[in-house]
Scaffold this motif. Structure first.
Motif, PDB file in Angstrom:
ATOM      1  N   SER A 198       0.827  -1.211   0.000  1.00  0.00           N
ATOM      2  CA  SER A 198       0.000   0.000   0.000  1.00  0.00           C
ATOM      3  C   SER A 198       0.854   1.250   0.000  1.00  0.00           C
ATOM      4  CB  SER A 198      -0.931   0.002   1.211  1.00  0.00           C
ATOM      5  OG  SER A 198      -1.835  -1.066   1.125  1.00  0.00           O
ATOM      6  N   SER A 199       1.924   1.252   0.803  1.00  0.00           N
ATOM      7  CA  SER A 199       2.820   2.412   0.871  1.00  0.00           C
ATOM      8  C   SER A 199       3.509   2.676  -0.466  1.00  0.00           C
ATOM      9  CB  SER A 199       3.882   2.203   1.953  1.00  0.00           C
ATOM     10  OG  SER A 199       3.277   2.147   3.225  1.00  0.00           O
ATOM     11  N   ALA A 200       3.742   1.617  -1.233  1.00  0.00           N
ATOM     12  CA  ALA A 200       4.394   1.755  -2.537  1.00  0.00           C
ATOM     13  C   ALA A 200       3.400   2.142  -3.632  1.00  0.00           C
ATOM     14  CB  ALA A 200       5.086   0.443  -2.904  1.00  0.00           C
ATOM     15  N   GLY A 201       2.116   2.254  -3.259  1.00  0.00           N
ATOM     16  CA  GLY A 201       1.095   2.642  -4.226  1.00  0.00           C
ATOM     17  C   GLY A 201       0.476   1.463  -4.961  1.00  0.00           C
ATOM     18  N   GLY A 202       0.682   0.263  -4.419  1.00  0.00           N
ATOM     19  CA  GLY A 202       0.171  -0.934  -5.081  1.00  0.00           C
ATOM     20  C   GLY A 202      -1.153  -1.406  -4.518  1.00  0.00           C
ATOM     21  N   MET A 203      -1.669  -2.440  -5.148  1.00  0.00           N
ATOM     22  CA  MET A 203      -2.908  -3.088  -4.726  1.00  0.00           C
ATOM     23  C   MET A 203      -2.540  -4.479  -4.219  1.00  0.00           C
ATOM     24  SD  MET A 203      -6.049  -4.296  -7.170  1.00  0.00           S
ATOM     25  CE  MET A 203      -4.919  -5.211  -8.209  1.00  0.00           C
TER      26      MET A 203
END
Length: 180
Positions: free
Chosen positions: A89-94
């Motif tokens: 989530s922190s890396a912008g992923g799902m």
């Protein structure tokens, strides 16, 4: 283990070490660079904290049940899974989860008639990715990697099936998961 009927001893770490390291299965090269999903996933996997958190999944313990001849890894019960999901989530992923079920189909491997089940292994992909993307780009590679890894460790002929579900939509579980 002896092929003459001696006890079969499986350690959790031996089984886990039989397959490729979990993070290597999710790298951008595995997903492929085709389309938005592949591009997004490649960018997400450049995040060093995500790679470190996914490597932590290798520390999750397996439960070896000699009676049922089953080795199971239940990722939600492992602290490393929560860390991997947070890093995704922190890396912008799902986040999504993968179940992998393997069983020996033939041969006289040292673990004949055993099965190996990985339950709800965390994954991380681009936010535009779908289960169809997993099935197209990663499913076969993942099944083959687990199959070859276990075969090389214990012999015999193994079959593995990988099934993904989106963590964000629990209603997907029933429709998508066909493996217990």
């Amino acid at each position: 283990a002896s092929l003459r009927g001696g006890p079969v001893v499986l350690s959790s770490h031996a089984v886990l070490s039989a397959v490729p390291t979990i993070p290597s299965l999710f790298m951008a090269g595995s997903i492929g660079e085709d389309g938005t999903c592949g591009t997004e996933t490649g960018q997400i996997w450049e995040d060093a904290d995500l790679k470190t958190a996914m490597e932590g999944l290798n520390s999750c313990d397996a439960d070896v049940d000699q009676g049922s001849k089953t080795v199971s890894v239940d990722f939600p019960s492992c602290d490393a899974a929560a860390a991997a999901n947070t890093a995704c989530s922190s890396a912008g992923g799902m986040t999504y989860t993968i179940d992998v079920a393997c069983s020996e189909t033939s041969g006289i491997g040292a673990v004949a008639d055993w099965s190996v089940d990985y339950s709800k292994m965390p994954g991380c992909a681009g936010t535009s990715c779908t289960i169809s993307d997993f099935d197209t780009m990663l499913k076969q590679q993942m099944e083959t990697s687990f199959q070859v890894g276990i075969q090389s460790y214990k012999g015999g002929t193994w079959s593995c099936a990988a099934t993904a579900s989106l963590s964000s939509d629990p209603s997907d579980d029933e429709a998508i998961l066909s493996i217990e």
